[in-house]
Enzyme design. Sequence first.
Site, PDB file in Angstrom:
ATOM      1  N   ASP A 107       0.386  -1.431   0.147  1.00 49.86           N
ATOM      2  CA  ASP A 107       0.443   0.300   0.203  1.00 49.86           C
ATOM      3  C   ASP A 107       0.830   1.102   0.223  1.00 49.86           C
ATOM      4  O   ASP A 107       0.607   2.555  -0.205  1.00 49.86           O
ATOM      5  CB  ASP A 107      -0.713  -0.066   1.022  1.00 49.86           C
ATOM      6  CG  ASP A 107      -1.804  -0.951   0.925  1.00 49.86           C
ATOM      7  OD1 ASP A 107      -2.006  -2.323   0.502  1.00 49.86           O
ATOM      8  OD2 ASP A 107      -2.826  -1.226   2.362  1.00 49.86           O
ATOM      9  N   ASP A 246      -5.494  -4.117  -5.923  1.00 45.15           N
ATOM     10  CA  ASP A 246      -4.863  -6.061  -5.940  1.00 45.15           C
ATOM     11  C   ASP A 246      -5.825  -6.777  -5.917  1.00 45.15           C
ATOM     12  O   ASP A 246      -5.563  -7.891  -5.420  1.00 45.15           O
ATOM     13  CB  ASP A 246      -3.959  -5.714  -5.943  1.00 45.15           C
ATOM     14  CG  ASP A 246      -3.758  -5.510  -4.325  1.00 45.15           C
ATOM     15  OD1 ASP A 246      -4.298  -4.349  -3.638  1.00 45.15           O
ATOM     16  OD2 ASP A 246      -2.630  -5.399  -3.631  1.00 45.15           O
ATOM     17  N   ARG A 263     -16.582  -6.828 -10.900  1.00 38.15           N
ATOM     18  CA  ARG A 263     -15.625  -5.069 -11.174  1.00 38.15           C
ATOM     19  C   ARG A 263     -15.264  -5.362 -12.699  1.00 38.15           C
ATOM     20  O   ARG A 263     -13.982  -5.106 -12.263  1.00 38.15           O
ATOM     21  CB  ARG A 263     -14.587  -5.451  -9.345  1.00 38.15           C
ATOM     22  CG  ARG A 263     -14.949  -5.371  -8.438  1.00 38.15           C
ATOM     23  CD  ARG A 263     -13.811  -4.923  -7.588  1.00 38.15           C
ATOM     24  NE  ARG A 263     -14.605  -5.668  -6.216  1.00 38.15           N
ATOM     25  CZ  ARG A 263     -13.498  -5.171  -4.931  1.00 38.15           C
ATOM     26  NH1 ARG A 263     -12.207  -5.655  -4.924  1.00 38.15           N
ATOM     27  NH2 ARG A 263     -14.139  -5.891  -3.382  1.00 38.15           N
ATOM     28  N   SER A 297     -10.988  -5.534   4.240  1.00 38.75           N
ATOM     29  CA  SER A 297     -10.764  -6.763   2.698  1.00 38.75           C
ATOM     30  C   SER A 297     -12.173  -7.469   2.180  1.00 38.75           C
ATOM     31  O   SER A 297     -12.917  -7.767   3.162  1.00 38.75           O
ATOM     32  CB  SER A 297      -9.907  -6.689   2.762  1.00 38.75           C
ATOM     33  OG  SER A 297      -9.112  -5.995   2.767  1.00 38.75           O
ATOM     34  N   SER A 298     -12.761  -7.394   0.969  1.00 40.34           N
ATOM     35  CA  SER A 298     -13.705  -8.364   0.465  1.00 40.34           C
ATOM     36  C   SER A 298     -12.795  -9.658   0.317  1.00 40.34           C
ATOM     37  O   SER A 298     -11.921  -9.771   0.671  1.00 40.34           O
ATOM     38  CB  SER A 298     -14.245  -8.371  -0.419  1.00 40.34           C
ATOM     39  OG  SER A 298     -13.189  -8.208  -1.690  1.00 40.34           O
ATOM     40  N   CYS A 350      -0.458  -8.114  -0.775  1.00 42.07           N
ATOM     41  CA  CYS A 350      -0.780  -6.861  -0.168  1.00 42.07           C
ATOM     42  C   CYS A 350       0.599  -6.591   0.943  1.00 42.07           C
ATOM     43  O   CYS A 350       0.886  -5.984   1.347  1.00 42.07           O
ATOM     44  CB  CYS A 350      -1.805  -6.276   0.456  1.00 42.07           C
ATOM     45  SG  CYS A 350      -3.753  -6.715  -0.114  1.00 42.07           S
TER      46      CYS A 350
END
Length: 370
Positions: A107, A246, A263, A297-298, A350
Amino acid sequence: MSTIVNSWNEWDPLKHVIVGRADDCHIPPEEPALDAKVPEDSDMRGQWGRRPQDSIDRANELLDNFASMLASRGIEVDRPTPIDFSLPAITPDFQTESQFGCMPPRDVLLTVGSEILEATMSYRCRWFEYLCYRPLMQKYWNEDPNFRHEAAPKPRLTDSDYHPDYLSEKIGVEKRLQWAAEKFFVTTEEEPLFDAADVLRFGKDLVVQHGFTTNLKGIEWIRRHFPDHRVHAVNFPGDPYPIHIDATFTPLRPGLILNNPQRRLPEEQRRMFNDNGWEIVDAAQPAHNAPPALCYSSVWLSMNVLVLDPKTVCVEKSEVYQAEQMDKLGMNVIEVELRDAYAFGGGLHCCTADVYREGGLEDYFPKLAG
Ligand code: DAV
């Protein structure tokens, strides 16, 4: 061994990498950009403070195992030096009562060739996170005479950086999707803002997600900063909480990208890929229907993979559908257990940042002008 900083893309053979740590990680207090990302039904709403020690220990165990596995494959691994995240972050412009952590170096650090660029960041609680990486940056600076250590202008992060419409507790997913489609995000255009994890490197081309954590001025800043690159702004209208590219768009090797089927990249933005012989395929479904507890996060961290070379990819151990798809796409899969560390800042992509990948600067989109 003396360091060389060199990495131009997401897939060339990886030889040196930074792997984050979970030490002292905090759930930060409320602040505008962070609140916009925490899902409305999340267990994290309304609570903040240091994460429980047993969860920190477990996440560190998994990160240490991941680092050892990479080292056993001959990849040099460096680790950040955590600062005291319980301290408030205070500047002349804002104050927030605690900081975050240093599990996701991706990040903060953007490696482009022999340069590592510290991103502006867009959350107040992450303003000082670059300090965790300064010991490594100093070491690289001392060891590699070609290393360019750069830092983007620190943003002021006053209230004028955030749209007040996003401060409401109950916006609803439908409204969020409409706003995302209209490219109305929580961050304003007050000043350049970007997180490094909104950028994907494709040699001469940088693909940058416009969303909550990166605004158009941030993308323009990146364009002016890398004058020899082509910089492309993309957005993914199906994501109600668009931060970081990402878990949405994952290049595996020259010519092949996975795209999150919820998405999808809009048609007009596909042209550069189609015209240059790149294939964009839908990623497999995640194996879980909810993220772990206290996670930002998903479930799509399923596609947050680390490519070790164009034939080898690390996939989270429980993500069986993603692993199966990788296998069908001709990739060798290394299973890595990381799910219990997701809450600390994300997945396998990440929690890493490139220092050295073999190979040089190439043009993978020769039909683009410029
Ligand atoms: O799908 O929640 C997570 C990306 C973390 N770097 C998501 C995006």
